[in-house]
Scaffold this motif. Sequence first.
Motif, PDB file in Angstrom:
ATOM      1  N   ALA A 172       0.881  -1.165   0.000  1.00 10.12           N
ATOM      2  CA  ALA A 172       0.000   0.000   0.000  1.00 10.12           C
ATOM      3  C   ALA A 172       0.919   1.215   0.000  1.00 10.12           C
ATOM      4  CB  ALA A 172      -0.890   0.003   1.235  1.00 10.12           C
ATOM      5  N   GLY A 173       0.414   2.356  -0.452  1.00 10.23           N
ATOM      6  CA  GLY A 173       1.256   3.545  -0.420  1.00 10.23           C
ATOM      7  C   GLY A 173       0.879   4.520  -1.501  1.00 10.23           C
ATOM      8  N   TYR A 174       1.693   5.529  -1.641  1.00  6.13           N
ATOM      9  CA  TYR A 174       1.467   6.513  -2.701  1.00  6.13           C
ATOM     10  C   TYR A 174       2.741   7.280  -2.982  1.00  6.13           C
ATOM     11  CZ  TYR A 174       0.969  10.244   0.861  1.00  6.13           C
ATOM     12  OH  TYR A 174       1.186  11.139   1.881  1.00  6.13           O
ATOM     13  N   VAL A 175       2.739   8.037  -4.071  1.00  7.86           N
ATOM     14  CA  VAL A 175       3.885   8.874  -4.420  1.00  7.86           C
ATOM     15  C   VAL A 175       3.705  10.212  -3.702  1.00  7.86           C
ATOM     16  CG1 VAL A 175       5.147  10.024  -6.283  1.00  7.86           C
ATOM     17  CG2 VAL A 175       4.227   7.715  -6.626  1.00  7.86           C
ATOM     18  N   ALA A 176       4.559  10.445  -2.710  1.00  5.27           N
ATOM     19  CA  ALA A 176       4.461  11.635  -1.869  1.00  5.27           C
ATOM     20  C   ALA A 176       5.298  12.760  -2.469  1.00  5.27           C
ATOM     21  CB  ALA A 176       4.947  11.301  -0.463  1.00  5.27           C
ATOM     22  N   SER A 177       5.221  13.924  -1.842  1.00  2.00           N
ATOM     23  CA  SER A 177       6.027  15.042  -2.317  1.00  2.00           C
ATOM     24  C   SER A 177       7.507  14.846  -2.022  1.00  2.00           C
ATOM     25  CB  SER A 177       5.535  16.345  -1.684  1.00  2.00           C
ATOM     26  OG  SER A 177       5.560  16.246  -0.269  1.00  2.00           O
ATOM     27  N   THR A 196       6.053   0.737   7.856  1.00  2.00           N
ATOM     28  CA  THR A 196       5.995   1.830   6.876  1.00  2.00           C
ATOM     29  C   THR A 196       7.414   2.205   6.462  1.00  2.00           C
ATOM     30  OG1 THR A 196       5.967   3.442   8.688  1.00  2.00           O
ATOM     31  CG2 THR A 196       3.828   2.843   7.732  1.00  2.00           C
ATOM     32  N   MET A 197       7.529   2.813   5.282  1.00  2.00           N
ATOM     33  CA  MET A 197       8.852   3.182   4.765  1.00  2.00           C
ATOM     34  C   MET A 197       8.758   4.435   3.905  1.00  2.00           C
ATOM     35  SD  MET A 197      11.438   0.982   2.326  1.00  2.00           S
ATOM     36  CE  MET A 197      11.933  -0.150   3.638  1.00  2.00           C
ATOM     37  N   ALA A 198       9.773   5.286   4.041  1.00  2.00           N
ATOM     38  CA  ALA A 198       9.990   6.384   3.104  1.00  2.00           C
ATOM     39  C   ALA A 198      11.046   5.933   2.107  1.00  2.00           C
ATOM     40  CB  ALA A 198      10.474   7.630   3.846  1.00  2.00           C
ATOM     41  N   LEU A 206       5.477   3.840   1.625  1.00  2.00           N
ATOM     42  CA  LEU A 206       4.991   2.461   1.519  1.00  2.00           C
ATOM     43  C   LEU A 206       4.473   2.013   2.878  1.00  2.00           C
ATOM     44  CD1 LEU A 206       7.715   0.577  -0.578  1.00  2.00           C
ATOM     45  CD2 LEU A 206       5.463   1.400  -1.349  1.00  2.00           C
ATOM     46  N   ALA A 207       3.420   1.197   2.849  1.00  2.00           N
ATOM     47  CA  ALA A 207       2.886   0.620   4.083  1.00  2.00           C
ATOM     48  C   ALA A 207       2.640  -0.859   3.841  1.00  2.00           C
ATOM     49  CB  ALA A 207       1.602   1.322   4.495  1.00  2.00           C
ATOM     50  N   ARG A 208       2.861  -1.663   4.880  1.00  2.00           N
ATOM     51  CA  ARG A 208       2.713  -3.102   4.729  1.00  2.00           C
ATOM     52  C   ARG A 208       1.276  -3.479   4.383  1.00  2.00           C
ATOM     53  NH1 ARG A 208       5.684  -7.669   5.911  1.00  2.00           N
ATOM     54  NH2 ARG A 208       7.378  -6.514   6.908  1.00  2.00           N
TER      55      ARG A 208
END
Lengths: 362, 362
Positions: free
Chosen positions: B65-70, B198-200, B217-219
């Motif tokens: 799970a996750g997304y493209v952050a700034s 979670t990860m950056a 990212l999230a597990r």
Amino acid sequence: MRAEPQSFDRVLSSMCTEPHPAAREAAERFLATNPGDPGTYPTVADLEDDAVSLLGEIAGLDEPAGYVASGGTEANVQAVRIARERAENGRPTVVLPESAHFSFQKAADLLDVELRVVPTTDDGRADLEAVRACVNEDTAAVVGVAGSTEYGRVDPIPELGEIADSVDALLHVDAAWGGFVLPFTDYEWHFGHAPVDTMAIDPHKMGQAAVPAGGLLARSSDLLDELAVETPYLESTSQATLTGTRSGAGVASAVAAIEELWPDGYRDQYVRSQNNAKWLASKLESRGYDVVEPALPLVAASVPTPLFEALRDEGWRLSRTGDGELRVVCMPHVTRDGLESFVADVDRLETRVGLEVAGASE
Amino acid sequence: MRAEPQSFDRVLSSMCTEPHPAAREAAERFLATNPGDPGTYPTVADLEDDAVSLLGEIAGLDEPAGYVASGGTEANVQAVRIARERAENGRPTVVLPESAHFSFQKAADLLDVELRVVPTTDDGRADLEAVRACVNEDTAAVVGVAGSTEYGRVDPIPELGEIADSVDALLHVDAAWGGFVLPFTDYEWHFGHAPVDTMAIDPHKMGQAAVPAGGLLARSSDLLDELAVETPYLESTSQATLTGTRSGAGVASAVAAIEELWPDGYRDQYVRSQNNAKWLASKLESRGYDVVEPALPLVAASVPTPLFEALRDEGWRLSRTGDGELRVVCMPHVTRDGLESFVADVDRLETRVGLEVAGASE
């Protein structure tokens, strides 16, 4: 990667638009710069100072503090954060009209600030009596919207300023979308019209800059100082932005767009967009739909869901208000030709949907 | 607007770099799209799903799970926010090593979370005994750094995971800079090596994407759900990102860079960068400076301030660690030729600075 972005031809739902050619060119040149690290990227850091000066000129502020944010959400979050930091009580509240953008809910979640949402009057503007009844010594900020997301409405900013002053609260104006059209209207919305403390005003919306180019303005630098954290290993000493690395493309394109368009180009665009909105409103009204008169270039009309869905199936990018009305934002990329084609589809699909409904009920 | 961005020739201080040509091309094509509005911009929203899948592949996570952050700051802030939302006590704390990035201070300010900063051992990695002594039932998250900003050090992530588990805290890994080089090392740093939650991991740093393209990212998706706010007038129902409008250029360029370079291109780049770092470290060491051995492509060396300033005056973009050491980040744009020219300037200016110092003391 073969995916292609769709064209803007049928995009009626977005508050962003195609960047002006000068903005695109600047964005491409500054793609690999980071104004978040001014020691390494001094040119784009200087451009950011220019951007803030230009935004101040648009928003009636001679010596503006501020920065180019990722967008209106960041600017609204940061304004609430400033208010929270300056509040003296433990549980500050923010008073805002129900027409305010959902980013204030994000701000409240993040910052653990309580929102006091007040109704709008029939014309979609903050109900001043309700605001007056709601503020008290816990109020850290009052929010006014200058160009609401759903109906393009402008709150009575000077009166909100008086109310905010009466309880020593800050006044934040969300002009993220409206800021580049309001200078050409009679509305009183900016730092020169009222005791505004902070403002969201986004070049990447009506300003025709490339995403991400939002704007946070503050009346004085001490307001901005509330946001500062120390920055080791950057050759600057503190950072007031919500993000760290930031887009030089957004900053450079904001400067390029504003230098190119302010004020005449934006005025011409406002006239075109506003005329388009009025034209669309009249066309929809004459077809029997309830239309919210466009105060700014944004049209809302009560179109039945089957027709809305049929229009979407034709490739029109549409969105709805919370009450389910069709919402068309007349951005610079939305042309009269495009709207004529949209209205022709309304007529054609109205008939088809009508026949289907009639057929189904037989 | 005539300002020109400077070239990258003398930039040794940045954790960003020139985008890969494929990334630049994708960024330019998707400049006018907004993944924050997937109903309007479906193509770039699909690309974001691809980006998250690819980041998961790099970080050992099958169904990310996750997304493209700034950027890394947003990813770190959001990870702390997830931990705060899941904490059951009123005043959650986050335990992190002193080597953690200053964005965690930003997160603490924003989110009203208390940081418990623990020392690092002599090798610059989190002191596990200190972490163990610091965690308790108030601990919402333990942070591990996989590629620290100052020295490029990698904390013992599996051991930090055990400690986090022992108090039911989340484990967040900041691999914002390290994530695109660590796959080619023996370090244990990712979701497959440890119970990371979670990860950056930022495409716009070692991933050679265009700014802004960070990664959160999230597990599991339920972690991400902690961030969701409702979104009226977008044809999607909720939004987990910190910002609203987001850069399609960042998303598209991340996908383009990763598809082009993962894994072979990134491996080759890692080898080049790591060899450059070792080469520079040995050159500085042989000149009598104390050098922190580069675990990843980042060199820190104790260079006297007059020499540092003289190098800056020559146009080298340099930064310092909190302890005042020169810090050179061997990004893809940093070549052996460039470093040879830098070392030649060190030699030349060392003599001049030395003479000046000698002259001044006469």
